[in-house]
Design a protein around this motif. Structure first.
Motif, PDB file in Angstrom:
ATOM      1  N   ALA A  24      46.036  36.966  37.586  1.00  0.00           N
ATOM      2  CA  ALA A  24      46.509  38.105  38.372  1.00  0.00           C
ATOM      3  C   ALA A  24      47.099  37.596  39.692  1.00  0.00           C
ATOM      4  O   ALA A  24      48.011  38.200  40.238  1.00  0.00           O
ATOM      5  CB  ALA A  24      45.372  39.092  38.627  1.00  0.00           C
ATOM      6  N   PHE A  25      46.597  36.455  40.182  1.00  0.00           N
ATOM      7  CA  PHE A  25      47.220  35.812  41.355  1.00  0.00           C
ATOM      8  C   PHE A  25      48.468  35.020  40.929  1.00  0.00           C
ATOM      9  O   PHE A  25      49.546  35.205  41.471  1.00  0.00           O
ATOM     10  CB  PHE A  25      46.258  34.813  42.022  1.00  0.00           C
ATOM     11  CG  PHE A  25      45.093  35.438  42.730  1.00  0.00           C
ATOM     12  CD1 PHE A  25      45.210  35.854  44.052  1.00  0.00           C
ATOM     13  CD2 PHE A  25      43.869  35.595  42.096  1.00  0.00           C
ATOM     14  CE1 PHE A  25      44.129  36.412  44.719  1.00  0.00           C
ATOM     15  CE2 PHE A  25      42.786  36.156  42.751  1.00  0.00           C
ATOM     16  CZ  PHE A  25      42.916  36.570  44.067  1.00  0.00           C
ATOM     17  N   LEU A  26      48.268  34.133  39.946  1.00  0.00           N
ATOM     18  CA  LEU A  26      49.330  33.172  39.621  1.00  0.00           C
ATOM     19  C   LEU A  26      50.526  33.822  38.933  1.00  0.00           C
ATOM     20  O   LEU A  26      51.613  33.246  38.895  1.00  0.00           O
ATOM     21  CB  LEU A  26      48.772  32.037  38.758  1.00  0.00           C
ATOM     22  CG  LEU A  26      47.644  31.224  39.394  1.00  0.00           C
ATOM     23  CD1 LEU A  26      47.200  30.100  38.471  1.00  0.00           C
ATOM     24  CD2 LEU A  26      48.047  30.650  40.753  1.00  0.00           C
ATOM     25  N   GLU A 137      33.252  45.175  42.479  1.00  0.00           N
ATOM     26  CA  GLU A 137      33.545  44.644  41.148  1.00  0.00           C
ATOM     27  C   GLU A 137      34.885  45.178  40.671  1.00  0.00           C
ATOM     28  O   GLU A 137      35.105  46.393  40.677  1.00  0.00           O
ATOM     29  CB  GLU A 137      32.447  45.065  40.166  1.00  0.00           C
ATOM     30  CG  GLU A 137      31.087  44.456  40.500  1.00  0.00           C
ATOM     31  CD  GLU A 137      29.955  44.963  39.605  1.00  0.00           C
ATOM     32  OE1 GLU A 137      30.007  46.148  39.196  1.00  0.00           O
ATOM     33  OE2 GLU A 137      29.045  44.178  39.322  1.00  0.00           O
ATOM     34  N   LEU A 138      35.762  44.273  40.255  1.00  0.00           N
ATOM     35  CA  LEU A 138      37.007  44.705  39.610  1.00  0.00           C
ATOM     36  C   LEU A 138      36.799  44.574  38.101  1.00  0.00           C
ATOM     37  O   LEU A 138      36.610  43.471  37.592  1.00  0.00           O
ATOM     38  CB  LEU A 138      38.192  43.842  40.053  1.00  0.00           C
ATOM     39  CG  LEU A 138      38.730  44.052  41.466  1.00  0.00           C
ATOM     40  CD1 LEU A 138      39.953  43.163  41.697  1.00  0.00           C
ATOM     41  CD2 LEU A 138      39.084  45.507  41.728  1.00  0.00           C
ATOM     42  N   TRP A 139      36.824  45.709  37.408  1.00  0.00           N
ATOM     43  CA  TRP A 139      36.608  45.712  35.959  1.00  0.00           C
ATOM     44  C   TRP A 139      37.934  45.461  35.253  1.00  0.00           C
ATOM     45  O   TRP A 139      38.993  45.760  35.792  1.00  0.00           O
ATOM     46  CB  TRP A 139      36.031  47.060  35.527  1.00  0.00           C
ATOM     47  CG  TRP A 139      34.644  47.308  36.052  1.00  0.00           C
ATOM     48  CD1 TRP A 139      34.308  47.594  37.333  1.00  0.00           C
ATOM     49  CD2 TRP A 139      33.428  47.262  35.308  1.00  0.00           C
ATOM     50  NE1 TRP A 139      32.939  47.736  37.439  1.00  0.00           N
ATOM     51  CE2 TRP A 139      32.380  47.550  36.203  1.00  0.00           C
ATOM     52  CE3 TRP A 139      33.104  47.020  33.962  1.00  0.00           C
ATOM     53  CZ2 TRP A 139      31.038  47.599  35.796  1.00  0.00           C
ATOM     54  CZ3 TRP A 139      31.771  47.084  33.571  1.00  0.00           C
ATOM     55  CH2 TRP A 139      30.751  47.358  34.484  1.00  0.00           C
ATOM     56  N   GLY A 140      37.819  44.978  34.025  1.00  0.00           N
ATOM     57  CA  GLY A 140      39.019  44.799  33.212  1.00  0.00           C
ATOM     58  C   GLY A 140      39.033  43.461  32.514  1.00  0.00           C
ATOM     59  O   GLY A 140      38.508  42.482  33.039  1.00  0.00           O
ATOM     60  N   LEU A 148      44.226  44.106  42.147  1.00  0.00           N
ATOM     61  CA  LEU A 148      44.024  43.008  43.086  1.00  0.00           C
ATOM     62  C   LEU A 148      44.684  43.309  44.434  1.00  0.00           C
ATOM     63  O   LEU A 148      44.083  43.122  45.497  1.00  0.00           O
ATOM     64  CB  LEU A 148      44.620  41.738  42.472  1.00  0.00           C
ATOM     65  CG  LEU A 148      44.299  40.444  43.170  1.00  0.00           C
ATOM     66  CD1 LEU A 148      42.827  40.127  43.033  1.00  0.00           C
ATOM     67  CD2 LEU A 148      45.123  39.308  42.585  1.00  0.00           C
ATOM     68  N   ILE A 149      45.915  43.790  44.373  1.00  0.00           N
ATOM     69  CA  ILE A 149      46.643  44.043  45.623  1.00  0.00           C
ATOM     70  C   ILE A 149      46.012  45.218  46.377  1.00  0.00           C
ATOM     71  O   ILE A 149      45.857  45.167  47.601  1.00  0.00           O
ATOM     72  CB  ILE A 149      48.143  44.264  45.326  1.00  0.00           C
ATOM     73  CG1 ILE A 149      48.745  42.916  44.917  1.00  0.00           C
ATOM     74  CG2 ILE A 149      48.883  44.829  46.537  1.00  0.00           C
ATOM     75  CD1 ILE A 149      50.144  42.985  44.370  1.00  0.00           C
ATOM     76  N   ALA A 150      45.582  46.260  45.652  1.00  0.00           N
ATOM     77  CA  ALA A 150      44.904  47.389  46.301  1.00  0.00           C
ATOM     78  C   ALA A 150      43.653  46.899  47.017  1.00  0.00           C
ATOM     79  O   ALA A 150      43.347  47.320  48.135  1.00  0.00           O
ATOM     80  CB  ALA A 150      44.554  48.454  45.259  1.00  0.00           C
ATOM     81  N   LEU A 151      42.943  45.988  46.367  1.00  0.00           N
ATOM     82  CA  LEU A 151      41.716  45.465  46.969  1.00  0.00           C
ATOM     83  C   LEU A 151      42.018  44.654  48.229  1.00  0.00           C
ATOM     84  O   LEU A 151      41.378  44.844  49.267  1.00  0.00           O
ATOM     85  CB  LEU A 151      40.975  44.592  45.955  1.00  0.00           C
ATOM     86  CG  LEU A 151      39.693  44.017  46.519  1.00  0.00           C
ATOM     87  CD1 LEU A 151      38.482  44.677  45.891  1.00  0.00           C
ATOM     88  CD2 LEU A 151      39.606  42.532  46.346  1.00  0.00           C
ATOM     89  N   VAL A 152      42.997  43.782  48.140  1.00  0.00           N
ATOM     90  CA  VAL A 152      43.361  42.964  49.304  1.00  0.00           C
ATOM     91  C   VAL A 152      43.809  43.870  50.459  1.00  0.00           C
ATOM     92  O   VAL A 152      43.410  43.678  51.610  1.00  0.00           O
ATOM     93  CB  VAL A 152      44.459  41.928  48.941  1.00  0.00           C
ATOM     94  CG1 VAL A 152      45.015  41.251  50.185  1.00  0.00           C
ATOM     95  CG2 VAL A 152      43.894  40.878  47.987  1.00  0.00           C
ATOM     96  N   ASN A 153      44.586  44.895  50.130  1.00  0.00           N
ATOM     97  CA  ASN A 153      45.050  45.828  51.165  1.00  0.00           C
ATOM     98  C   ASN A 153      43.874  46.552  51.823  1.00  0.00           C
ATOM     99  O   ASN A 153      43.817  46.667  53.043  1.00  0.00           O
ATOM    100  CB  ASN A 153      46.026  46.849  50.582  1.00  0.00           C
ATOM    101  CG  ASN A 153      47.384  46.218  50.286  1.00  0.00           C
ATOM    102  OD1 ASN A 153      47.696  45.140  50.794  1.00  0.00           O
ATOM    103  ND2 ASN A 153      48.171  46.864  49.456  1.00  0.00           N
TER     104      ASN A 153
END
Lengths: 262, 432
Positions: A24-26, A137-140, A148-153
């Motif tokens: 999801a990052f790379l 926890e990010l499920w999936g 991921l981006i929503a979490l970082v924001n």
């Protein structure tokens, strides 16, 4: 330099997993370069950042805990991290490899442990929350870049994100897909599954197989009866529940029940 | 007193590989005394989990062996099942599976070249460091990677653990408009791919010639991907169902992955092996560019792997354009099939090399048992052999940091996917 210190310091750690959630990052493409301007990534072995013991603001953890060394390592990570976030089914719930916990055959389990000095393996595969406090926890299986981006924001603003616990059915209805269970009799896990994927499977005309894990307030046994009604064999019903989230109570009880009937 | 040193190098976590691995190297009196590539990804026992599962669920599950090459696992499983069931798929399905697989090669190769391998040759620790000096090249690579991911998602809804493949074909056919959008991007990307190929050929790659056996699929009409016979540079030419008669897997105590030998010999799989055995199947334009760059295949320089990857990026873009150019919606994206009992085997070319599956199925089509041989366990013995030879050639008198970096560079050159490399450890128990 002072600007450098204002960026959140981030680590990405891997335990037992397929590496798919780190992607999801790379897989952010050119956005990856934008993200590294906002975050100071100090440890991410797959990407070549190797300062494993640094103090960080956010530690992302992929993979489940299955060795004594893992259990020690996750405690160290917790001590050095302000927020600890699990990414994906393995870290959050044990993942597919937690199916090993259901193995009945002592013979084969023991066969794996004959060289304990080389293959250090705990009796059970477990999610991170069974070892240390997890902040979010990010499920999936896998997580996607939107989560991921929503979490970082959110964390950049000093708050944890909203937790998605609604059922996939709701997301699927809002996207106006024809219900695959009603129209085709497909054994869809949507009524039990956490939304967040974007209802990818129903959009492709197939049944959801639950890769985002259990939603809140599920009625797993009723859906099992419904699967029986559409003609699935006991083994097939059990297989649907005992898959990526076999370690989650919400799926495990129903799955084991149908397994015994098969 | 000897001026030769005793050195122990321990690299606890390998950077820029997929999965978890480590390397131990012991040099005594100027010779490598001991060298171990340790894979400590805990055994994930996938083959056991597949038992009693239906074929369509197996296709969803095996994707989870590797987040970077899920399509390879799905395609190998689906071909094995359909071969046993004697399912005849339509030309549309065959073509779209190849286009789907092209997406994975494009994504995986772009990721490997830019994020994992190239920083070694240019003296950087990571892609973000490399981007400070080579921004245009890194951005070009990330664009190609994104295009590969989007091509996978065209058929699979997402690029990691895609949901589109099923026994008999696909769950869904993409609409013409979505296909045309990707097609236009592929056409635009072709120039980037050629530039990438020239760039990889210009990298300061070590000139390290080694003697090794290449193994890959070979197909009479196309560069191998989904189909073909298993061939080697030593004359092997077999069907996938004969694999176990020629290849032997075995366990070594220091690693949770199995090793594999062909007729008791170490061998290579992956882009360089494929290119060595199939370069004549490349389109003229790519052959001409390689010729201009003075790159010759077959090559015995292991570091030409990165050039082989770039040439394959050109190839998969050409192939995807060819396959999607005259796209029409099919009547059905899948065909009907009937289960039957028996042994299902297939081999395909994952981005990092030959991937072989064998399933025993019962009359309902449920898995009785499974055997999966991923590329990295096939390459493991070759990697260890290569590190030994490369370090000797590099010079063991270099300081420890230089030796460590060189050994790591050798390992990363194989694009080892250590998550895939671990599977169920079969054990022979001897009792007296």
């Amino acid at each position: 330099m002072s600007e450098q210190h204002q960026q959140p310091r981030v680590a990405v750690h891997k335990f037992s997993s397929c590496d798919g959630c780190q992607l999801a990052f790379l897989n952010l493409g050119e956005d990856l370069l934008a993200l590294t301007e906002r975050l100071d990534i100090v440890f991410f072995a797959e990407a070549g950042m190797m300062n494993e013991s640094a103090e960080v603001d956010i530690a992302f953890v992929e993979g489940s805990i299955s060795t004594a060394k893992d259990a020690q390592r996750i405690r160290n990570i917790r001590e050095h991290s302000r927020y600890l976030i699990t990414i994906g089914a393995c870290a959050t719930a044990g993942g597919l490899q937690a199916l090993r916990n259901l193995a009945k055959s002592d013979d084969w389990v023991q066969a794996i442990y004959t060289n304990p000095e080389h293959i250090d393996t705990l009796d059970k595969v477990s999610p991170v929350r069974e070892h240390v406090h997890v902040d979010f926890e990010l499920w999936g299986c896998p997580i996607n870049k939107n989560q991921l981006i929503a979490l970082v924001n959110s964390l950049s603003l000093g708050v944890l994100p909203f937790e998605e616990t609604d059922k996939l059915c709701m997301q699927c209805k809002r996207q106006q897909h024809a219900c695959v269970m009603v129209t085709k009799g497909s054994p869809c896990m949507g009524p039990l599954t956490r939304s967040g994927c974007g209802a990818l499977c129903p959009a492709f005309g197939r049944d959801c197989y639950g890769c985002y894990g259990p939603a809140e307030n599920t009625n797993a046994s009723a859906l099992g009866q419904r699967f029986d009604g559409v003609g699935l064999l006991s083994t097939q019903i059990s297989n649907r529940y005992l898959s990526i989230y076999s370690n989650e109570q919400a799926f495990a009880c129903t799955g084991q029940g149908w397994n015994e009937e098969s | 007193m000897s001026d030769q040193r005793n050195i122990s190098i321990h690299v606890p976590v390998l950077a820029r590989v997929e999965g978890e691995g480590a390397l131990d190297l012991h040099i005594k009196d100027g010779l490598i005394e001991d060298l171990k590539l340790t894979i400590f990804e805990p055994p994930r026992l996938f083959e056991k989990f597949l038992e009693k599962r239906e074929t369509d669920q197996v296709i969803d599950m095996v994707a989870r062996i590797c987040g970077i090459c899920p399509v390879a696992y799905q395609m190998t499983a689906v071909h094995a099942f359909e071969h046993l069931f004697e399912t005849e798929v339509s030309p549309w399905i065959r073509d779209m599976r190849r286009a789907f697989y092209c997406g994975e090669w494009l994504q995986s190769h772009s990721l490997h070249i830019h994020l994992l391998a190239a920083p070694d040759f240019l003296g950087f620790n990571s892609v973000t460091e490399m981007a400070t000096r080579h921004a245009a090249e890194v951005r070009r690579g990330l664009r190609l990677q994104t295009l590969g991911n989007d091509l996978i998602a065209l058929f699979g809804a997402r690029s990691v653990h895609p949901v589109g493949a099923r026994t008999g074909g696909f769950y869904h056919a993409p609409d013409v408009d979505s296909v045309n959008k990707i097609l236009a991007r592929l056409q635009d990307a072709r120039e980037d791919a050629s530039a990438l190929l020239s760039w990889t050929a210009s990298l300061p790659l070590p000139d390290d010639h080694q003697d090794f056996i290449s193994v890959s699929l070979h197909h009479e009409h196309e560069y191998p991907m989904n189909a073909g016979r298993i061939v080697s540079s030593a004359g092997l030419d077999i069907d996938a169902c004969e694999y176990n008669d020629h290849f032997r897997e075995f366990q070594i105590a220091h690693s949770t992955a199995l090793y594999s030998l062909l007729h008791e010999q170490v061998y290579l799989v992956g882009p360089l092996a494929r290119m060595n055995l199939n370069h004549e199947c490349l389109p003229q334009e790519i052959l001409a560019q390689l010729n201009d760059l003075k790159i010759r295949f077959p090559s015995d320089n292991m570091f030409h792997s990165i050039i082989a990857r770039a040439a394959e990026i050109c190839l998969v873009i050409d192939e995807a354009i060819r396959l999607l150019e005259n796209y029409t919606l099919p009547q059905q994206p899948s065909v009907a099939w009937k289960p039957r009992a028996g042994i299902a085997t297939a081999a395909t070319e994952a981005p990092r090399g030959l991937l072989w599956h064998r399933y025993s199925l019962d009359e309902q089509g449920l898995v009785r048992d499974a055997q999966i041989v991923p590329p990295t366990s096939q390459n493991q013995a070759r990697i260890e052999q290569d590190i030994k030879q490369s370090l000797q050639a590099f010079g063991l008198n270099h300081d420890e940091d230089a030796l460590r970096l060189h050994a790591e560079t050798v390992i990363r050159n194989y694009d080892p996917c250590i998550s895939c490399a671990t599977h169920f450890l079969r054990l022979n128990v001897q009792r007296d």
